[in-house]
Design a protein around this motif. Structure first.
Motif, PDB file in Angstrom:
ATOM      1  N   MET A 124       2.788   4.018   7.642  1.00 29.55           N
ATOM      2  CA  MET A 124       3.496   2.952   8.126  1.00 29.55           C
ATOM      3  C   MET A 124       2.704   2.190   9.319  1.00 29.55           C
ATOM      4  SD  MET A 124       7.626   3.572   8.457  1.00 29.55           S
ATOM      5  CE  MET A 124       7.993   1.869   8.823  1.00 29.55           C
ATOM      6  N   ILE A 125       1.564   2.728   9.848  1.00 26.34           N
ATOM      7  CA  ILE A 125       0.883   2.365  10.992  1.00 26.34           C
ATOM      8  C   ILE A 125      -0.743   2.373  10.657  1.00 26.34           C
ATOM      9  CG2 ILE A 125       2.641   3.438  12.570  1.00 26.34           C
ATOM     10  CD1 ILE A 125       0.464   5.309  13.730  1.00 26.34           C
ATOM     11  N   TYR A 166       0.792  -1.312  -0.163  1.00 29.24           N
ATOM     12  CA  TYR A 166      -0.186   0.126  -0.013  1.00 29.24           C
ATOM     13  C   TYR A 166       1.052   1.197   0.020  1.00 29.24           C
ATOM     14  CZ  TYR A 166      -4.600  -2.241   0.931  1.00 29.24           C
ATOM     15  OH  TYR A 166      -5.652  -3.158   0.878  1.00 29.24           O
ATOM     16  N   ARG A 167       1.908   1.221   0.852  1.00 31.63           N
ATOM     17  CA  ARG A 167       2.694   2.507   1.080  1.00 31.63           C
ATOM     18  C   ARG A 167       3.393   2.771  -0.152  1.00 31.63           C
ATOM     19  NH1 ARG A 167       5.929  -0.095   5.729  1.00 31.63           N
ATOM     20  NH2 ARG A 167       7.489   0.909   4.766  1.00 31.63           N
ATOM     21  N   PHE A 168       4.019   1.728  -0.957  1.00 32.26           N
ATOM     22  CA  PHE A 168       4.788   1.758  -2.114  1.00 32.26           C
ATOM     23  C   PHE A 168       4.108   2.356  -3.330  1.00 32.26           C
ATOM     24  CE2 PHE A 168       6.757   0.222  -6.083  1.00 32.26           C
ATOM     25  CZ  PHE A 168       8.114   0.595  -6.098  1.00 32.26           C
ATOM     26  N   GLY A 169       2.758   1.878  -3.283  1.00 32.45           N
ATOM     27  CA  GLY A 169       2.030   2.060  -4.547  1.00 32.45           C
ATOM     28  C   GLY A 169       1.399   3.409  -4.356  1.00 32.45           C
ATOM     29  N   GLU A 170       1.032   3.837  -3.255  1.00 32.30           N
ATOM     30  CA  GLU A 170       0.367   5.291  -2.853  1.00 32.30           C
ATOM     31  C   GLU A 170       1.295   6.422  -3.225  1.00 32.30           C
ATOM     32  OE1 GLU A 170      -1.791   7.878   0.585  1.00 32.30           O
ATOM     33  OE2 GLU A 170      -0.427   5.945   1.245  1.00 32.30           O
ATOM     34  N   GLU A 171       2.608   6.018  -2.791  1.00 32.46           N
ATOM     35  CA  GLU A 171       3.651   7.133  -2.826  1.00 32.46           C
ATOM     36  C   GLU A 171       4.000   7.203  -4.324  1.00 32.46           C
ATOM     37  OE1 GLU A 171       6.873   5.330  -0.621  1.00 32.46           O
ATOM     38  OE2 GLU A 171       6.185   5.659   1.003  1.00 32.46           O
ATOM     39  N   ARG A 172       3.743   6.108  -5.058  1.00 34.49           N
ATOM     40  CA  ARG A 172       4.100   6.344  -6.487  1.00 34.49           C
ATOM     41  C   ARG A 172       2.793   6.273  -7.455  1.00 34.49           C
ATOM     42  NH1 ARG A 172       7.506   4.009  -3.533  1.00 34.49           N
ATOM     43  NH2 ARG A 172       9.771   4.007  -3.833  1.00 34.49           N
ATOM     44  N   LEU A 231       1.182   7.726  16.975  1.00 29.36           N
ATOM     45  CA  LEU A 231       2.318   8.836  16.366  1.00 29.36           C
ATOM     46  C   LEU A 231       2.893   9.680  17.544  1.00 29.36           C
ATOM     47  CD1 LEU A 231       0.802   9.868  13.010  1.00 29.36           C
ATOM     48  CD2 LEU A 231       2.651   8.119  13.158  1.00 29.36           C
ATOM     49  N   GLN A 232       4.058   9.935  17.337  1.00 33.13           N
ATOM     50  CA  GLN A 232       5.059  10.871  17.911  1.00 33.13           C
ATOM     51  C   GLN A 232       4.233  12.125  17.683  1.00 33.13           C
ATOM     52  OE1 GLN A 232       6.771  10.926  20.782  1.00 33.13           O
ATOM     53  NE2 GLN A 232       8.526   9.849  19.743  1.00 33.13           N
ATOM     54  N   PRO A 233       4.075  13.039  18.778  1.00 37.22           N
ATOM     55  CA  PRO A 233       3.454  14.439  18.556  1.00 37.22           C
ATOM     56  C   PRO A 233       4.518  15.163  17.864  1.00 37.22           C
ATOM     57  CG  PRO A 233       3.925  14.164  20.864  1.00 37.22           C
ATOM     58  CD  PRO A 233       4.267  12.698  20.079  1.00 37.22           C
ATOM     59  N   GLY A 234       4.144  16.354  17.364  1.00 34.52           N
ATOM     60  CA  GLY A 234       5.089  17.336  16.811  1.00 34.52           C
ATOM     61  C   GLY A 234       5.958  16.998  15.581  1.00 34.52           C
ATOM     62  N   LEU A 235       5.480  15.885  14.809  1.00 35.57           N
ATOM     63  CA  LEU A 235       6.133  15.561  13.662  1.00 35.57           C
ATOM     64  C   LEU A 235       5.880  16.794  12.397  1.00 35.57           C
ATOM     65  CD1 LEU A 235       5.390  12.085  13.443  1.00 35.57           C
ATOM     66  CD2 LEU A 235       7.520  12.996  14.399  1.00 35.57           C
ATOM     67  N   ASP A 236       6.972  17.016  11.559  1.00 35.38           N
ATOM     68  CA  ASP A 236       6.539  17.652  10.633  1.00 35.38           C
ATOM     69  C   ASP A 236       5.805  17.138   9.517  1.00 35.38           C
ATOM     70  OD1 ASP A 236       8.376  16.777   8.245  1.00 35.38           O
ATOM     71  OD2 ASP A 236       9.452  16.605  10.175  1.00 35.38           O
ATOM     72  N   ASN A 237       5.003  17.790   8.689  1.00 40.03           N
ATOM     73  CA  ASN A 237       4.072  17.401   7.677  1.00 40.03           C
ATOM     74  C   ASN A 237       4.549  16.128   6.914  1.00 40.03           C
ATOM     75  OD1 ASN A 237       2.222  19.195   8.927  1.00 40.03           O
ATOM     76  ND2 ASN A 237       2.513  20.616   7.109  1.00 40.03           N
ATOM     77  N   ALA A 238       5.806  16.293   6.405  1.00 39.38           N
ATOM     78  CA  ALA A 238       6.246  15.300   5.516  1.00 39.38           C
ATOM     79  C   ALA A 238       6.539  13.974   6.491  1.00 39.38           C
ATOM     80  CB  ALA A 238       7.584  15.615   4.712  1.00 39.38           C
ATOM     81  N   THR A 239       7.006  14.104   7.586  1.00 37.90           N
ATOM     82  CA  THR A 239       7.368  13.054   8.166  1.00 37.90           C
ATOM     83  C   THR A 239       6.247  12.405   8.712  1.00 37.90           C
ATOM     84  OG1 THR A 239       9.422  14.028   8.863  1.00 37.90           O
ATOM     85  CG2 THR A 239       8.762  12.192  10.450  1.00 37.90           C
ATOM     86  N   ARG A 240       5.337  13.092   9.226  1.00 39.72           N
ATOM     87  CA  ARG A 240       3.973  12.631   9.849  1.00 39.72           C
ATOM     88  C   ARG A 240       3.414  11.678   8.672  1.00 39.72           C
ATOM     89  NH1 ARG A 240      -1.300  13.067  10.639  1.00 39.72           N
ATOM     90  NH2 ARG A 240      -2.107  12.606  12.906  1.00 39.72           N
ATOM     91  N   THR A 241       3.259  12.410   7.639  1.00 39.31           N
ATOM     92  CA  THR A 241       2.645  11.488   6.527  1.00 39.31           C
ATOM     93  C   THR A 241       3.055  10.259   6.154  1.00 39.31           C
ATOM     94  OG1 THR A 241       1.988  13.779   5.380  1.00 39.31           O
ATOM     95  CG2 THR A 241       2.111  11.408   4.048  1.00 39.31           C
ATOM     96  N   ALA A 242       4.605  10.136   6.119  1.00 36.09           N
ATOM     97  CA  ALA A 242       5.261   8.941   5.905  1.00 36.09           C
ATOM     98  C   ALA A 242       5.208   7.988   7.190  1.00 36.09           C
ATOM     99  CB  ALA A 242       6.667   9.070   5.810  1.00 36.09           C
ATOM    100  N   CYS A 243       5.261   8.392   8.349  1.00 41.00           N
ATOM    101  CA  CYS A 243       4.987   7.704   9.621  1.00 41.00           C
ATOM    102  C   CYS A 243       3.587   7.095   9.506  1.00 41.00           C
ATOM    103  CB  CYS A 243       5.262   8.454  10.936  1.00 41.00           C
ATOM    104  SG  CYS A 243       6.866   9.020  11.267  1.00 41.00           S
ATOM    105  N   LEU A 244       2.591   8.112   9.246  1.00 41.94           N
ATOM    106  CA  LEU A 244       1.329   7.512   9.169  1.00 41.94           C
ATOM    107  C   LEU A 244       0.829   6.272   8.380  1.00 41.94           C
ATOM    108  CD1 LEU A 244      -1.694   7.846  10.664  1.00 41.94           C
ATOM    109  CD2 LEU A 244      -2.066   9.600   8.580  1.00 41.94           C
ATOM    110  N   ASP A 300      13.609   1.612   3.090  1.00 41.05           N
ATOM    111  CA  ASP A 300      12.585   1.952   3.458  1.00 41.05           C
ATOM    112  C   ASP A 300      11.177   1.267   3.378  1.00 41.05           C
ATOM    113  OD1 ASP A 300      13.949   3.514   5.426  1.00 41.05           O
ATOM    114  OD2 ASP A 300      12.924   5.458   4.569  1.00 41.05           O
ATOM    115  N   ALA A 301      11.060   0.893   1.923  1.00 40.88           N
ATOM    116  CA  ALA A 301       9.931   0.301   1.269  1.00 40.88           C
ATOM    117  C   ALA A 301       9.748  -1.116   2.100  1.00 40.88           C
ATOM    118  CB  ALA A 301      10.048   0.026  -0.135  1.00 40.88           C
TER     119      ALA A 301
END
Length: 472
Positions: free
Chosen positions: A380-381, A52-58, A365-378, A225-226
């Motif tokens: 994954m979970i 899902y992650r790999f396909g969504e990112e591309r 999720l860890q609070p206070g993440l920047d948008n790009a990091t939060r999107t990628a972390c989200l 990371d994939a």
């Protein structure tokens, strides 16, 4: 004294660091046509999350089910894919939701250069997990007091004619599309193994998940990371009393789990006794002899593949994978990545749905993440059901739900595909959109969904009546 204001710098996401790529794979090109046979209770939800992650990112095209499974437990049919209009009409890139494998029908959907892979697990451990997860829906399990009780005499509880009893015998063999009730023989087992080998280019082993991910990364030519993941759909190991299935998401949880559920049954249940003696474990291997053959065969070829890969190189890359997982857990996850019970997760949108008699854990999720990091972390979970809904809404943006204004709590406003507003009293009818909140689908009047429920047309929006009753 004048002070010059320092220009604000957007923080760089850890997912864009060189470590995200991992060791060089040479001049190969990443595979984007992929078919993953998502076998049950084998860590396959974690693998599906990667796809899902790999396909969504591309922005790849997924062969998604109309509900949450591709016709399971019936053999797969191409028409179960949402948006399918015939062979080679649309270019689907990734297929990975639960199905009972049916190669000719899969080949109607997926391109000729598709990479097929799957995953197996020791049938004793698989039966243990299935017993915990499907005890209330598989009659053979439901009748047994404990897993040990079932293992002592499976034939006492097992009736092959009863629905959902396929979870209780040779589940791998069944998921690969073969007759799981066939009497074991060496020629039959070898024939089944050969059929799988002719189609699937790689069979992973659940017990060696990290090594499996390294082999998969090299086979698909994917960045590190994939294939870095956090364990999803994992159950709590300690026995405890938990609540039964309830609420408007019950059919979604059941559909993703592969069970037939009727909502409305909600009472405290006690986690089943899963303890086994060594003698009982051996009895389960004999009961699942066809699965035991597959596991031994593909475990052996798995290690032959590692021998060709090189043990030293494998150890190095597994170490990098684990280090990267720890780093991302520290960045992404609250409390360093310790999984938590669903009701403790503050964000309801990432709570894993509960099915069976054990608690399914999730992450915060860890609070206070920047948008790009939060999107990628989200990504994954995000649990399987919510992720499927998200992808479905992106691929098929046919309708949008407008939340009711104050004073309209019992009504829903739906924008149909043509743009017209439809009003439904959802609390009165008990109907809901098929496939998630956004994006009702349009099919023929009178069609039934995977669990037999009738689908009803409301102008251009298709709805599904909620079941009333209890687990069966």
């Amino acid at each position: 004294m004048l002070f010059r204001r320092r220009a604000s710098v957007q923080p760089r996401s850890i997912f864009s660091s060189p470590d995200a790529q991992g060791p060089s794979l040479g001049p190969c090109q990443p595979h984007t046509h992929i078919m993953f046979l998502k076998t049950h209770k084998t860590a396959s939800s974690t693998v599906l999350n990667m796809l899902y992650r790999f396909g969504e990112e591309r922005n790849l095209m997924f062969a998604l089910p109309m509900g949450y499974q591709l016709g399971y437990p019936l053999p797969f049919n191409a028409h179960r894919v949402k948006g399918y209009r015939g062979p080679r009409v649309a270019d689907f890139h990734i297929m990975g939701n639960h199905m009972r494998f049916n190669k000719p029908e899969v080949e109607k959907v997926m391109p000729a250069d598709t990479f097929y892979f799957s995953i197996v697990r020791d049938p004793v451990a698989l039966t243990e997990s299935s017993f915990a997860y499907y005890k209330e829906v598989a009659p053979a399990f439901r009748k047994a007091k404990s897993l040990g009780d079932f293992a002592d005499d499976p034939k006492k509880y097992y009736d092959p004619r009863l629905r959902n009893n396929h979870y209780a015998r040779n589940l791998l063999w069944y998921d690969f599309g073969m007759d799981h009730n066939a009497n074991y023989s060496i020629p039959l087992a070898q024939h089944g193994e050969d059929m799988i080998r002719r189609t699937f280019k790689l069979i992973l082993v659940s017990e060696y998940f990290d090594q499996s991910m390294i082999l998969l990364r090299h086979a698909l030519c994917w960045p590190l990371d994939a294939v870095v993941s956090f364990s999803l759909n994992a159950r709590q190991q300690k026995p405890s009393s938990i609540g039964g299935l309830s609420g408007s998401w019950v059919n979604k949880a059941a559909a993703a789990a592969g069970v037939s559920v009727r909502a409305g049954h909600s009472q405290a249940k006690t986690a089943p006794n899963l303890s086994l003696t060594e003698e009982q474990r051996e009895k389960l291997r004999q009961w699942n002899a066809l699965d035991w053959h597959l596991y031994k065969a593909f475990n052996r070829s798995f290690w032959e593949e590692i021998n060709r890969f090189g043990h030293t190189l494998m150890e190095q890359e597994v170490a990098l994978l684990r280090t990267r997982r720890e780093v991302l857990a520290q960045v992404c996850l609250r409390d360093g990545g310790k999984p938590v019970e669903s009701h403790r997760i503050r964000d309801k949108n990432i709570r894993p749905f509960q099915s069976g008699l054990v608690k399914i854990l999730g992450y915060e999720l860890q609070p206070g993440l920047d948008n790009a990091t939060r999107t990628a972390c989200l990504r994954m979970i995000r649990p399987e059901i919510q992720y499927k809904d998200l992808l479905d809404a992106k691929q098929f943006p046919r309708a949008t739900v407008i939340h009711a204004q104050p004073g309209q709590q019992n009504q829903g406003l739906i924008v149909a595909a043509g743009g017209s507003l439809l009003r439904q009293d959802l609390s009165r009818t008990g109907d809901r959109l098929v496939g998630g909140e956004p994006g009702g689908r349009t099919v023929e009047e009178g069609e039934r969904d995977w669990d037999g429920s009738r689908l009803m047309r409301s102008n251009q929006t298709l709805t599904q009546g909620k079941h009333k009753g209890r687990l069966r």
